[in-house]
Design a protein around this motif. Structure first.
Motif, short mmCIF file in Angstrom:
data_model
loop_
_atom_site.label_atom_id
_atom_site.label_comp_id
_atom_site.label_asym_id
_atom_site.label_seq_id
_atom_site.Cartn_x
_atom_site.Cartn_y
_atom_site.Cartn_z
N UNK A 1 0.81 -1.22 0.00
CA UNK A 1 0.00 0.00 0.00
C UNK A 1 0.84 1.27 0.00
N UNK A 2 1.98 1.24 0.67
CA UNK A 2 2.84 2.41 0.68
C UNK A 2 3.39 2.68 -0.72
N UNK B 1 -1.38 7.05 1.74
CA UNK B 1 -0.84 7.89 2.81
C UNK B 1 0.68 8.04 2.69
N UNK B 2 1.14 8.10 1.46
CA UNK B 2 2.57 8.23 1.17
C UNK B 2 2.90 9.67 0.79
N UNK C 1 -0.28 13.77 0.54
CA UNK C 1 -0.19 12.34 0.27
C UNK C 1 -0.61 12.02 -1.17
N UNK C 2 0.03 11.00 -1.73
CA UNK C 2 -0.31 10.58 -3.10
C UNK C 2 -1.76 10.11 -3.16
N UNK C 3 -2.15 9.25 -2.24
CA UNK C 3 -3.54 8.77 -2.16
C UNK C 3 -4.00 8.84 -0.71
N UNK D 1 -2.99 13.56 -4.24
CA UNK D 1 -2.14 14.13 -5.30
C UNK D 1 -2.33 13.40 -6.62
N UNK D 2 -2.50 12.09 -6.57
CA UNK D 2 -2.65 11.29 -7.78
C UNK D 2 -3.81 11.80 -8.62
#
Length: 347
Positions: free
Chosen positions: A275-276, A281-282, A296-298, A307-308
């Motif tokens: 998931x990371x 939450x990355x 965070x990306x997602x 962000x994605x």
């Protein structure tokens, strides 16, 4: 170059009608030195009749994909040219191994205001029999739609086109230069094909037909062939499966351990389960201002904070993702990813 072309044409005229110009090119490589791409698309003999009709010649195999890469709502035609007396090989990992002297062809077109198909560019990959490495070249179509000419430096082409909802849009289409092509196709420091992967080509019976005809060896039983979901098929696949397939095809050629965006730590392959690495939450590593002030990306359950989704919904340089291959927003693709992120359990 002229010597090469004259030899090819002479061989065709004096009794090699059963061998396409492509295979004649293959024979000339060892005699005339390193392979060089020809100036005109029509010179290869890939297609019979008028080149723009894209009617494949012998051993030129048309293929389709479960989930294609998005490029400004372009219409795409894809072909693999299998050299004479050779075949593609299915590997146990589901990889398709192409023999030396294989060409992979991808043609791009759009629908104009009247709904007519207008050619823009054709991209070639060629597996050099001397270096065993893939080489790339682009060809841009002329205004008369009669032929396409080799183009190394790229070009910007203003177009008006109909999207999938038959809505008229306009953009400045970006024909990539050869360095752009290499950047997307780099994997583990080598140029590799992106689209023609077994799991994305396992649609209908096209692989089985190739195997039966002798173009493909080692194809296992149907249930053993991996399959990538069709991102548009909501009746057969779940939302998560379709979203992950879309990200795999549109993002994972760069966002993988061996791709151009490996330094981001964001890996979007369909079979990625960490998931990371998927961005949950990355924190972004290199997004900068392109992150839109988000952390965070997602963010599961919150697409508007992810962000994605934000970068997919932009055309601004430095923000838009993918940063190559498109100049307009893929409305349907963004909607799919937003719905998927919002469906994820909140953390």
């Amino acid at each position: 170059m002229k010597k090469r072309q004259h030899l090819i044409m002479l061989m065709l005229v004096v009794g090699m009608a059963a061998i396409t110009c492509v295979q004649a090119c293959q024979q000339q490589v060892s005699q005339l030195g390193p392979f060089e791409f020809l100036d005109k698309l029509s010179s290869y003999g890939f297609f019979v009749g008028e080149t723009k009709n894209l009617q494949p010649a012998a051993r030129v195999l048309h293929y389709t994909l479960n989930t294609p890469l998005f490029t400004d709502y372009a219409l795409k035609d894809r072909f693999i040219v299998v050299p004479a007396n050779k075949e593609m090989q299915y590997k146990d990992s589901g990889v398709l191994d192409f023999p030396d002297s294989t060409f992979i062809i991808k043609n791009f077109a759009y629908r104009n205001e009247a709904g007519a198909k207008v050619m823009i560019e054709t991209r070639l990959l060629f597996k050099d029999p001397q270096s065993h490495e893939w080489k790339v070249m682009n060809y841009i179509w002329d205004d008369k739609q009669s032929d396409a000419t080799k183009l190394i430096v790229g070009k910007k082409v203003p177009i008006k086109f109909l999207d999938d909802d038959n809505q008229l849009q306009q953009t400045v289409y970006q024909v990539p230069n050869t360095n752009d092509c290499k950047r997307c196709h780099i994997n583990n420091s080598d140029i590799q094909p992106i689209g023609p992967k077994v799991r994305n080509m396992h649609i209908g019976d096209q692989l089985r037909k190739w195997a039966t005809a002798g173009y493909l060896k080692g194809l296992p039983a149907e249930e053993q062939i991996p399959t990538l979901p069709n991102w548009q098929d909501s009746a057969k696949y779940t939302l998560a499966e379709r979203a992950r397939a879309y990200l795999d095809v549109n993002c994972a050629h760069c966002h993988t351990q061996t791709g151009d965006a490996f330094n981001t730590g964001l890996f979007l392959e369909y079979d990625q389960h960490d998931k990371n690495k998927l961005g949950f939450m990355k924190n972004p590593v290199s997004a900068g201002a392109g992150a839109g002030g988000m952390d965070f990306d997602i963010v599961p359950g919150h697409a508007h904070q992810s962000i994605l989704a934000y970068r997919m919904n932009s055309v601004e340089p430095g923000t838009a993702m993918p940063e190559l291959a498109r100049t307009v927003i893929h409305k349907e693709g963004v909607q799919l990813i937003v719905e998927w992120i919002n469906s994820l359990p909140k953390q």
